[in-house]
Design a protein around this motif. Sequence first.
Motif, mmCIF file in Angstrom:
data_model
loop_
_atom_site.group_PDB
_atom_site.id
_atom_site.type_symbol
_atom_site.label_atom_id
_atom_site.label_comp_id
_atom_site.label_asym_id
_atom_site.label_seq_id
_atom_site.Cartn_x
_atom_site.Cartn_y
_atom_site.Cartn_z
ATOM 1 N N ALA A 158 -2.661 -2.083 10.848
ATOM 2 C CA ALA A 158 -2.777 -1.061 11.895
ATOM 3 C C ALA A 158 -4.107 -0.320 11.762
ATOM 4 O O ALA A 158 -4.779 -0.054 12.764
ATOM 5 C CB ALA A 158 -1.599 -0.099 11.823
ATOM 6 N N ALA A 159 -4.499 -0.008 10.517
ATOM 7 C CA ALA A 159 -5.781 0.675 10.289
ATOM 8 C C ALA A 159 -6.948 -0.215 10.729
ATOM 9 O O ALA A 159 -7.918 0.275 11.322
ATOM 10 C CB ALA A 159 -5.923 1.059 8.819
ATOM 11 N N GLU A 160 -6.852 -1.510 10.438
ATOM 12 C CA GLU A 160 -7.909 -2.443 10.881
ATOM 13 C C GLU A 160 -8.000 -2.458 12.401
ATOM 14 O O GLU A 160 -9.096 -2.440 12.969
ATOM 15 C CB GLU A 160 -7.625 -3.862 10.380
ATOM 16 C CG GLU A 160 -8.002 -4.119 8.959
ATOM 17 C CD GLU A 160 -9.509 -4.200 8.750
ATOM 18 O OE1 GLU A 160 -9.931 -3.847 7.645
ATOM 19 O OE2 GLU A 160 -10.261 -4.592 9.658
ATOM 20 N N LEU A 161 -6.864 -2.496 13.055
ATOM 21 C CA LEU A 161 -6.864 -2.523 14.520
ATOM 22 C C LEU A 161 -7.473 -1.239 15.088
ATOM 23 O O LEU A 161 -8.285 -1.296 16.024
ATOM 24 C CB LEU A 161 -5.441 -2.729 15.048
ATOM 25 C CG LEU A 161 -5.304 -2.859 16.555
ATOM 26 C CD1 LEU A 161 -6.135 -4.039 17.081
ATOM 27 C CD2 LEU A 161 -3.847 -3.007 16.943
ATOM 28 N N VAL A 162 -7.115 -0.115 14.508
ATOM 29 C CA VAL A 162 -7.707 1.165 14.949
ATOM 30 C C VAL A 162 -9.219 1.135 14.720
ATOM 31 O O VAL A 162 -9.994 1.576 15.574
ATOM 32 C CB VAL A 162 -7.048 2.358 14.217
ATOM 33 C CG1 VAL A 162 -7.831 3.642 14.440
ATOM 34 C CG2 VAL A 162 -5.602 2.528 14.664
ATOM 35 N N ALA A 208 0.785 -3.747 3.839
ATOM 36 C CA ALA A 208 -0.009 -4.668 4.664
ATOM 37 C C ALA A 208 0.075 -4.276 6.131
ATOM 38 O O ALA A 208 -0.925 -4.330 6.865
ATOM 39 C CB ALA A 208 0.466 -6.107 4.455
ATOM 40 N N LEU A 209 1.251 -3.872 6.563
ATOM 41 C CA LEU A 209 1.434 -3.453 7.956
ATOM 42 C C LEU A 209 0.573 -2.231 8.281
ATOM 43 O O LEU A 209 -0.090 -2.181 9.322
ATOM 44 C CB LEU A 209 2.916 -3.161 8.203
ATOM 45 C CG LEU A 209 3.395 -3.084 9.634
ATOM 46 C CD1 LEU A 209 3.089 -4.358 10.402
ATOM 47 C CD2 LEU A 209 4.888 -2.786 9.663
ATOM 48 N N VAL A 210 0.555 -1.262 7.382
ATOM 49 C CA VAL A 210 -0.271 -0.063 7.577
ATOM 50 C C VAL A 210 -1.757 -0.442 7.610
ATOM 51 O O VAL A 210 -2.514 0.045 8.452
ATOM 52 C CB VAL A 210 0.015 0.980 6.472
ATOM 53 C CG1 VAL A 210 -1.023 2.093 6.482
ATOM 54 C CG2 VAL A 210 1.416 1.548 6.625
ATOM 55 N N GLY A 243 -1.383 -10.424 12.304
ATOM 56 C CA GLY A 243 -0.782 -10.026 11.034
ATOM 57 C C GLY A 243 0.423 -9.130 11.218
ATOM 58 O O GLY A 243 1.447 -9.309 10.562
ATOM 59 N N MET A 244 0.321 -8.156 12.121
ATOM 60 C CA MET A 244 1.448 -7.255 12.357
ATOM 61 C C MET A 244 2.634 -8.009 12.940
ATOM 62 O O MET A 244 3.779 -7.771 12.554
ATOM 63 C CB MET A 244 1.019 -6.102 13.265
ATOM 64 C CG MET A 244 0.109 -5.116 12.552
ATOM 65 S SD MET A 244 -0.200 -3.578 13.444
ATOM 66 C CE MET A 244 -1.104 -4.146 14.863
ATOM 67 N N LEU A 245 2.375 -8.950 13.860
ATOM 68 C CA LEU A 245 3.468 -9.738 14.433
ATOM 69 C C LEU A 245 4.115 -10.614 13.355
ATOM 70 O O LEU A 245 5.349 -10.715 13.289
ATOM 71 C CB LEU A 245 2.948 -10.610 15.590
ATOM 72 C CG LEU A 245 2.511 -9.843 16.836
ATOM 73 C CD1 LEU A 245 1.864 -10.799 17.839
ATOM 74 C CD2 LEU A 245 3.692 -9.121 17.466
ATOM 75 N N TRP A 246 3.282 -11.226 12.513
ATOM 76 C CA TRP A 246 3.818 -12.079 11.444
ATOM 77 C C TRP A 246 4.623 -11.266 10.433
ATOM 78 O O TRP A 246 5.719 -11.672 10.023
ATOM 79 C CB TRP A 246 2.672 -12.811 10.742
ATOM 80 C CG TRP A 246 3.166 -13.755 9.705
ATOM 81 C CD1 TRP A 246 3.645 -15.023 9.897
ATOM 82 C CD2 TRP A 246 3.247 -13.498 8.304
ATOM 83 N NE1 TRP A 246 4.017 -15.556 8.696
ATOM 84 C CE2 TRP A 246 3.790 -14.650 7.707
ATOM 85 C CE3 TRP A 246 2.918 -12.406 7.509
ATOM 86 C CZ2 TRP A 246 3.995 -14.738 6.342
ATOM 87 C CZ3 TRP A 246 3.140 -12.486 6.154
ATOM 88 C CH2 TRP A 246 3.665 -13.644 5.583
ATOM 89 N N LEU A 247 4.092 -10.110 10.043
ATOM 90 C CA LEU A 247 4.806 -9.262 9.087
ATOM 91 C C LEU A 247 6.129 -8.763 9.666
ATOM 92 O O LEU A 247 7.127 -8.654 8.954
ATOM 93 C CB LEU A 247 3.924 -8.075 8.685
ATOM 94 C CG LEU A 247 2.763 -8.426 7.771
ATOM 95 C CD1 LEU A 247 1.749 -7.288 7.735
ATOM 96 C CD2 LEU A 247 3.268 -8.736 6.368
#
Length: 110
Positions: free
Chosen positions: A57-61, A52-54, A101-105
Amino acid sequence: MSVGAVSRSVYQIATEYERAPLAYSLSAIAAVVYAFITYTLFRGGERARRAALVCCAAELVGVLTVGTWTLMDPSAFPDATVWSDYGMGYLFIPVLLPVTGMLWLRRARR
């Protein structure tokens, strides 16, 4: 968000794909990634959390890349994607969601 993104993407590809193939293809990719992130959150576990973290990150990119691209070359996107203008058409949720999402994860890891 996942259901809405997938539904919208399927409808656009089925009815208007010839008009903006790049925009609709990118929307479909975003929808698949959102659905996968949702699946990993339900599944749980360290491996799912990392996946999910990856994906976040892909969504943000994707949002940052396509958002910048749509501002620099608007003619490349005759129709908007979820990521166009950094997600402005969706109240910037597409750029805020992966960051949140990244902060929550990251916090859930502890």
